[in-house]
Scaffold this active site. Structure first.
Site, short mmCIF file in Angstrom:
data_model
loop_
_atom_site.label_atom_id
_atom_site.label_comp_id
_atom_site.label_asym_id
_atom_site.label_seq_id
_atom_site.Cartn_x
_atom_site.Cartn_y
_atom_site.Cartn_z
N ASP A 50 -16.40 44.85 -24.57
CA ASP A 50 -16.32 45.95 -23.59
C ASP A 50 -16.22 47.30 -24.30
OD1 ASP A 50 -16.48 44.37 -21.39
OD2 ASP A 50 -14.33 44.28 -21.01
N LYS A 72 -19.32 49.86 -20.07
CA LYS A 72 -19.90 51.04 -19.41
C LYS A 72 -19.89 52.17 -20.41
CE LYS A 72 -17.96 49.78 -14.97
NZ LYS A 72 -17.03 48.76 -15.45
N MET A 189 -6.00 53.33 -15.09
CA MET A 189 -7.21 53.90 -14.48
C MET A 189 -6.87 55.02 -13.50
SD MET A 189 -9.39 50.41 -13.92
CE MET A 189 -8.03 49.28 -13.65
N1 SAH Z 1 -7.31 44.94 -19.81
C1 SAH Z 1 -6.87 46.28 -20.18
C2 SAH Z 1 -7.00 47.25 -19.03
C3 SAH Z 1 -8.44 47.54 -18.67
S1 SAH Z 1 -8.58 48.71 -17.39
C4 SAH Z 1 -5.42 46.20 -20.67
O1 SAH Z 1 -4.78 45.14 -20.52
O2 SAH Z 1 -4.91 47.18 -21.20
C5 SAH Z 1 -8.82 50.19 -18.31
C6 SAH Z 1 -7.57 51.04 -18.27
O3 SAH Z 1 -6.63 50.57 -19.21
C7 SAH Z 1 -7.79 52.49 -18.64
O4 SAH Z 1 -8.30 53.25 -17.57
C8 SAH Z 1 -6.39 52.90 -18.99
O5 SAH Z 1 -5.62 53.11 -17.82
C9 SAH Z 1 -5.86 51.65 -19.68
N2 SAH Z 1 -5.99 51.72 -21.14
C10 SAH Z 1 -6.72 50.92 -21.92
N3 SAH Z 1 -6.54 51.24 -23.22
C11 SAH Z 1 -5.67 52.26 -23.24
C12 SAH Z 1 -5.06 53.03 -24.28
N4 SAH Z 1 -5.34 52.81 -25.57
N5 SAH Z 1 -4.20 54.00 -23.93
C13 SAH Z 1 -3.90 54.24 -22.64
N6 SAH Z 1 -4.44 53.55 -21.62
C14 SAH Z 1 -5.31 52.58 -21.93
#
Ligand code: SAH
Length: 282
Positions: A50, A72, A189
């Protein structure tokens, strides 16, 4: 390792030796990969990753592994879930170890559930390797606990994205019930919907000075932390200047002292300092 520009594959019956590993890549810092995730990457014939997966993680792939970005990417057509399913199935038609690599944890806002259901119904072996989810990475890097005996007894992981990335909608969650001063929201998100979230929280009776801690790019070199209040979130979410992946922590714990740098939205300083005095560790 090879990278692939993929075309839409055709569906075929899975090979009985094929297996798919849904692997969490963690929040970005490649050091936060689990040993199991590293082993899976080393064993993979195919890696479908991803957008939020840090590319440094891919160095664990074998040179022969086929790497495909299925995320995306701004300006380019994004992969739809059915196309990803078809791609997995087409690789599974041959005896292959397929790693489906997702940011954070595959089962937290990762559509992992849909992929598990699809793989099971296709009779393909599936294994899950958990990853460190963004909210947990935020907690670690800022040293803000998600739960705390005095300030928060429960935590909710909440998505700020509307269905189909539509309008923000927080009606599915009873924010009034969670307004007991003992609850942490960890909102994923939420960059586009931060303002709507702030308004909804105020309407649900959350105190105007409830601290909010926004952490962007947690665990990465460009990590940024910004503190505001629910009021600022509602009134001028753009002041937080959020762009990258961000988790918003909302609740009393978000007012605790943060380890490392912290931007504070100017007008919040007084109120947040009051909160800090109230909430600082003894
Ligand atoms: N599966 C992922 C979440 C995917 S949805 C998890 O468990 O973290 C994508 C969202 O994850 C982003 O919009 C943001 O809100 C969060 N996210 C992912 N990586 C991040 C990071 N390094 N710092 C802050 N938010 C993060």
């Amino acid at each position: 390792m090879r990278t692939a520009q993929t075309s839409k594959p055709s569906q075929a019956l899975p090979h009985d030796q094929s297996r798919v590993l849904l692997v969490g890549a963690g929040p970005g810092d490649p050091e936060l990969l689990t040993l199991k995730a590293v082993r899976a990457l080393e064993a993979a014939d195919v890696i479908l990753y991803d957008e939020l997966v840090d590319r440094a993680v891919l160095k664990h792939a074998r040179r022969e592994a086929l790497l495909t970005h299925v995320g995306k990417r701004g300006g380019q057509p994004s992969w739809k879930q059915p196309d990803i399913h078809n791609l997995i199935l087409s690789h599974a038609a041959h005896a292959k170890t397929i790693v489906r690599l997702k940011g954070g944890d595959p089962l937290v806002f990762g559509r992992g559930g849909e992929e598990i259901a699809m793989l099971r119904s296709a009779g393909i072996q599936v294994e899950i390797i958990p990853g460190i989810t963004a909210a947990v990475a935020v907690a670690a890097s800022t040293q803000i606990p998600l739960t705390h005996r005095d300030y928060s007894r429960t935590v909710t992981f909440l998505s700020g994205a509307g269905p189909g990335h539509g309008l923000p909608d927080f009606t599915h969650i009873d924010l009034e019930a969670l307004n007991d001063g003992q609850h942490t929201l960890a909102v994923y998100m939420a960059v586009k919907t931060a303002g709507a979230l702030g308004l909804t929280l105020l309407q649900a009776g959350w105190p105007a000075s409830t601290p909010v801690l926004a952490v962007e790019n947690a665990s990465q070199p460009n990590e940024r932390r910004i503190r505001a209040t629910v009021t600022e979130l509602a009134k001028k979410p753009t002041a937080l200047a959020l762009e990258g992946p961000t988790v918003l922590l909302v609740g009393r714990v978000a007012g605790l002292p943060v380890q490392g740098s912290l931007d504070i939205i100017e007008t919040t300083i007084e109120r947040v300092q009051t909160h800090n005095r109230e909430l600082a560790y003894a």
